[in-house]
Motif scaffolding. Sequence first.
Motif, PDB file in Angstrom:
ATOM      1  N   ASP A  50       0.868  -1.167   0.000  1.00 13.40           N
ATOM      2  CA  ASP A  50       0.000   0.000   0.000  1.00 13.40           C
ATOM      3  C   ASP A  50       0.912   1.225   0.000  1.00 13.40           C
ATOM      4  N   SER A  52       0.631   5.309   1.220  1.00  9.54           N
ATOM      5  CA  SER A  52      -0.180   6.347   1.860  1.00  9.54           C
ATOM      6  C   SER A  52       0.482   7.702   1.693  1.00  9.54           C
ATOM      7  N   THR A  80      -4.791   6.560   1.221  1.00  6.27           N
ATOM      8  CA  THR A  80      -4.015   5.353   0.947  1.00  6.27           C
ATOM      9  C   THR A  80      -4.446   4.741  -0.377  1.00  6.27           C
ATOM     10  N   THR A  82      -4.288   1.367  -2.332  1.00  3.53           N
ATOM     11  CA  THR A  82      -4.105  -0.044  -2.011  1.00  3.53           C
ATOM     12  C   THR A  82      -3.093  -0.698  -2.954  1.00  3.53           C
TER      13      THR A  82
END
Length: 115
Positions: A50, A52, A80, A82
């Motif tokens: 991920d 962010s 975020t 994914t």
Amino acid sequence: MIEGKVNIKQLTDSIKKQYDNFVLANINDHCVRVAVFEGVYEWHSHPDSDESFLVLEGELQIDIEGLEEPIILHPQDFYTVTAGIVHRTRASCRTVNLCFEKDEAETVFITDNRP
């Protein structure tokens, strides 16, 4: 990686390049990156991590494959992406953000002619 106490504002104010991206800190198997940029970053994905974003200054647009409208982040906004999602970041003005991801995150660049 930078060690010791860091004032991010002072650090980023000293950056005059149009694009700079570097590791601020490593935490276990993840890292915190500082990105200072204006412009468009390439379409890509991170199949194993991920990613962010926390915007500190400016406005960050995140284009997500399959979404018609970008995600728009302003200072103090967090978002975020994914793992595995194809995306790109854009900034029409100087933008500073922190990025959190696996330390050895793989980046796969998309080489077709996306707009």
